[in-house]
Scaffold this active site. Structure first.
Site, PDB file in Angstrom:
ATOM      1  N   GLN A 107      33.803  28.308  47.932  1.00  0.00           N
ATOM      2  CA  GLN A 107      33.041  28.187  46.676  1.00  0.00           C
ATOM      3  C   GLN A 107      31.743  29.007  46.800  1.00  0.00           C
ATOM      4  O   GLN A 107      31.745  30.005  47.494  1.00  0.00           O
ATOM      5  CB  GLN A 107      32.770  26.729  46.307  1.00  0.00           C
ATOM      6  CG  GLN A 107      34.015  25.958  45.865  1.00  0.00           C
ATOM      7  CD  GLN A 107      34.776  25.363  47.036  1.00  0.00           C
ATOM      8  OE1 GLN A 107      34.197  24.763  47.916  1.00  0.00           O
ATOM      9  NE2 GLN A 107      36.073  25.512  47.035  1.00  0.00           N
ATOM     10  N   LYS A 134      34.292  36.701  49.494  1.00  0.00           N
ATOM     11  CA  LYS A 134      33.970  36.252  50.862  1.00  0.00           C
ATOM     12  C   LYS A 134      35.141  36.493  51.799  1.00  0.00           C
ATOM     13  O   LYS A 134      34.953  36.823  52.957  1.00  0.00           O
ATOM     14  CB  LYS A 134      33.654  34.749  50.877  1.00  0.00           C
ATOM     15  CG  LYS A 134      32.410  34.376  50.117  1.00  0.00           C
ATOM     16  CD  LYS A 134      32.179  32.877  50.153  1.00  0.00           C
ATOM     17  CE  LYS A 134      33.235  32.080  49.422  1.00  0.00           C
ATOM     18  NZ  LYS A 134      33.248  32.234  47.962  1.00  0.00           N
ATOM     19  N   GLY A 175      40.220  29.511  46.882  1.00  0.00           N
ATOM     20  CA  GLY A 175      41.322  30.441  46.969  1.00  0.00           C
ATOM     21  C   GLY A 175      40.760  31.755  47.449  1.00  0.00           C
ATOM     22  O   GLY A 175      39.902  32.347  46.804  1.00  0.00           O
ATOM     23  N   HIS A 176      41.174  32.159  48.636  1.00  0.00           N
ATOM     24  CA  HIS A 176      40.700  33.438  49.163  1.00  0.00           C
ATOM     25  C   HIS A 176      41.851  34.428  49.101  1.00  0.00           C
ATOM     26  O   HIS A 176      42.958  34.102  49.491  1.00  0.00           O
ATOM     27  CB  HIS A 176      40.250  33.298  50.614  1.00  0.00           C
ATOM     28  CG  HIS A 176      38.985  32.507  50.758  1.00  0.00           C
ATOM     29  ND1 HIS A 176      38.144  32.643  51.830  1.00  0.00           N
ATOM     30  CD2 HIS A 176      38.423  31.597  49.960  1.00  0.00           C
ATOM     31  CE1 HIS A 176      37.120  31.833  51.674  1.00  0.00           C
ATOM     32  NE2 HIS A 176      37.275  31.175  50.547  1.00  0.00           N
ATOM     33  N   ASP A 178      34.187  32.942  44.428  1.00  0.00           N
ATOM     34  CA  ASP A 178      34.986  34.144  44.140  1.00  0.00           C
ATOM     35  C   ASP A 178      34.185  35.433  44.274  1.00  0.00           C
ATOM     36  O   ASP A 178      34.394  36.390  43.539  1.00  0.00           O
ATOM     37  CB  ASP A 178      35.610  34.048  42.731  1.00  0.00           C
ATOM     38  CG  ASP A 178      36.282  32.712  42.511  1.00  0.00           C
ATOM     39  OD1 ASP A 178      37.065  32.316  43.386  1.00  0.00           O
ATOM     40  OD2 ASP A 178      35.998  32.052  41.498  1.00  0.00           O
TER      41      ASP A 178
HETATM   42  P1  IMP Z   1      36.311  21.045  42.250  1.00  0.00           P
HETATM   43  O1  IMP Z   1      35.805  21.760  43.437  1.00  0.00           O
HETATM   44  O2  IMP Z   1      37.806  21.161  42.065  1.00  0.00           O
HETATM   45  O3  IMP Z   1      35.827  19.620  42.201  1.00  0.00           O
HETATM   46  O4  IMP Z   1      35.695  21.745  40.946  1.00  0.00           O
HETATM   47  C1  IMP Z   1      34.307  21.680  40.655  1.00  0.00           C
HETATM   48  C2  IMP Z   1      33.822  23.006  40.108  1.00  0.00           C
HETATM   49  O5  IMP Z   1      33.874  23.984  41.141  1.00  0.00           O
HETATM   50  C3  IMP Z   1      34.664  23.567  38.966  1.00  0.00           C
HETATM   51  O6  IMP Z   1      33.823  24.295  38.104  1.00  0.00           O
HETATM   52  C4  IMP Z   1      35.593  24.523  39.675  1.00  0.00           C
HETATM   53  O7  IMP Z   1      36.105  25.508  38.810  1.00  0.00           O
HETATM   54  C5  IMP Z   1      34.664  25.088  40.716  1.00  0.00           C
HETATM   55  N1  IMP Z   1      35.361  25.617  41.913  1.00  0.00           N
HETATM   56  C6  IMP Z   1      35.925  24.924  42.897  1.00  0.00           C
HETATM   57  N2  IMP Z   1      36.424  25.752  43.828  1.00  0.00           N
HETATM   58  C7  IMP Z   1      36.154  26.996  43.432  1.00  0.00           C
HETATM   59  C8  IMP Z   1      36.370  28.283  44.008  1.00  0.00           C
HETATM   60  O8  IMP Z   1      36.903  28.443  45.103  1.00  0.00           O
HETATM   61  N3  IMP Z   1      35.911  29.342  43.279  1.00  0.00           N
HETATM   62  C9  IMP Z   1      35.260  29.186  42.098  1.00  0.00           C
HETATM   63  N4  IMP Z   1      35.020  28.014  41.530  1.00  0.00           N
HETATM   64  C10 IMP Z   1      35.457  26.919  42.198  1.00  0.00           C
END
Ligand code: IMP
Length: 432
Positions: free
Chosen positions: A223, A16, A40-41, A13
């Site tokens: 991420q 990007k 989520g962009h 977040d």
């Molecule tokens: P997962 O990717 O759903 O397995 O989540 C693993 C960790 O990554 C958790 O702490 C999520 O909140 C975090 N996470 C996954 N995708 C994002 C993103 O796009 N932005 C911020 N945190 C993310």
């Protein structure tokens, strides 16, 4: 001709999407190479806000081919829905290409993740519950279903029957949850395959041709570095390589073809989910930044945990990714505060260090050490068209970051709109 990799330097977040969108104006290809719809962009264009979960941000530029690379895990229902929504808003999706080797996220992945996160209770990772981890687990267990399999009814039926039998055992006997019908899933996913067929291809071959033809290619990370499976705050991480190295493996492009790696840094820190966060703010200032920056998970709507900028973590990010330069976003969110802080070190075992400990347990024991800067005024920030016109506090802040991480900042974000950007140094291409 440039092949640029754009990477989040923090916990995701970072903005990007905006940086990719800005650089995409001269790009021919924008590639996602890892993750799935956990990302989520948000892109704001012409005053309209779009949330993208799977498609790269470059989708809004008519000449950009958007590639979903082999390193991704894709929920086809989410992808098709996203494409439908864009078309309804007048944006073409003809230039979308999906790797035949990307893995498919299935409903049993989400169900297993739900069950496991619920079982862990307080000790959960705090995932987005989109089935990302379980889908990667199947990939590495070599039982995963790939996008190419959706185009072959024989292969899909055989693989899904075997997987559903196994997953149902797990869901019904271990977690006491409902299982799935293989027959229903086969029909549903063959349907998705038919709709996706025109877009599925060997994207490594496609990108090789593009690079040989001198096209501009952007690789858009999802991420962030601190959520990377190896160098993130394990186990509070996502299941993919979110760092620059992942761009090659996740797109089938060799490392020698990459020209530069760009880090995206948000002017403060946020994270969703559990895990250590030394510069976390638990006070009113944190709430102010969250409200002002609309810091709620794009995917889950969860309020993000907020904190000051952490240059110790950023140094790790600069090292692992080998940033050539960085973009700093959301300086407008901090505007209006009388003073702002940067975490410049960690107090750990009675001494101050500027190197993050390798162990996540040790990181949880670190206490942030801060340097304080004079705040800045939002109207002055928004008026600036050149670096020299930015408020003095902003320049001091940016230069402190540059000095701490040893990397130059070349793009400064002053607001959410795609036009609210100040260029500080040579960004190679994408210059207005
Ligand atoms: P997962 O990717 O759903 O397995 O989540 C693993 C960790 O990554 C958790 O702490 C999520 O909140 C975090 N996470 C996954 N995708 C994002 C993103 O796009 N932005 C911020 N945190 C993310």
């Amino acid at each position: 001709m440039p092949a640029l990799v754009i990477i989040g330097a923090q916990w995701g977040d970072e903005g990007k999407g905006k940086v990719t969108d800005f650089l995409s104006r001269e790009a021919d290809f924008v590639v996602r190479f890892q993750g799935g719809d956990n990302a989520g962009h948000t892109v704001v264009t012409g005053g309209v806000e779009y949330k993208l979960f799977l498609l790269p941000s470059g989708i809004f530029w008519p000449n950009v081919t958007c590639v979903l690379g082999n390193g991704m895990v894709i929920d086809p229902a989410v992808l098709l829905d996203e494409m439908d929504r864009l078309r309804a808003g007048g944006h073409s999706t003809d230039r979308v290409r999906v790797s035949h080797a990307a893995h498919v996220v299935l409903p049993y992945h989400r169900a297993i993740e739900e069950a496991e996160e619920d079982r862990l209770g307080e000790g959960k990772i705090g995932t987005t519950r989109r089935g990302i981890g379980p889908a990667y687990l199947d990939k590495y267990a070599r039982i995963g279903i790939r996008i190419g399999d959706l185009l072959d009814s024989g292969v899909l039926s055989e693989k899904l029957k075997a997987n559903v039998a196994y997953k149902n055992m797990l869901l019904e006997r271990v977690y006491d949850r409902e299982g799935f019908s293989a027959g229903q899933l086969i029909d549903e996913y063959l349907g998705y395959g038919e709709r996706l067929r025109p877009y599925v291809t060997d994207t490594s071959l496609l990108l090789d041709g593009a690079l040989r033809d001198g096209k501009n290619v952007l690789f858009e990370g999802a991420q962030g570095t601190m959520l990377e499976i190896d160098y993130g705050t394990y186990p509070y991480v996502t299941s993919s390589y979110t760092t620059a190295g992942g761009a090659c493996a996740g797109s089938g492009v060799g490392p020698t073809r990459i020209d530069a790696v760009i880090g995206v840094i948000k002017a403060f820190t946020s994270r969703v989910g559990n895990g250590p966060f030394p510069s976390e703010l638990h006070d009113e200032t944190g709430q102010y930044i969250r409200r002002k920056g609309k810091e709620y998970g794009t995917r889950t709507g969860r309020p993000r945990r907020m904190g000051w900028l952490d240059t110790v973590a950023l140094k790790t990010a600069a090292r692992i990714n080998g940033f050539n330069w960085v973009a700093i976003t959301k300086l407008d969110t901090l505007a209006g505060l009388p003073s702002v802080k940067i975490c410049t070190g960690y107090r750990f075992s009675g001494r101050v260090t500027t190197v993050a400990p390798a162990s996540t347990a040790d990181l949880a024991r670190c206490e942030a050490v801060y340097e304080e800067f004079k705040g800045w005024n939002e109207a002055e920030l928004k008026r600036a068209r050149a670096y020299a016109e930015l408020p003095a506090g902003v320049r001091a802040y940016v230069e402190a970051v540059e000095e701490a991480i040893g990397v130059e900042a070349r793009l400064i974000g002053t607001g959410q709109d795609r036009t609210e950007v100040v260029i500080k140094g040579d960004i190679g291409f994408g210059q207005a």
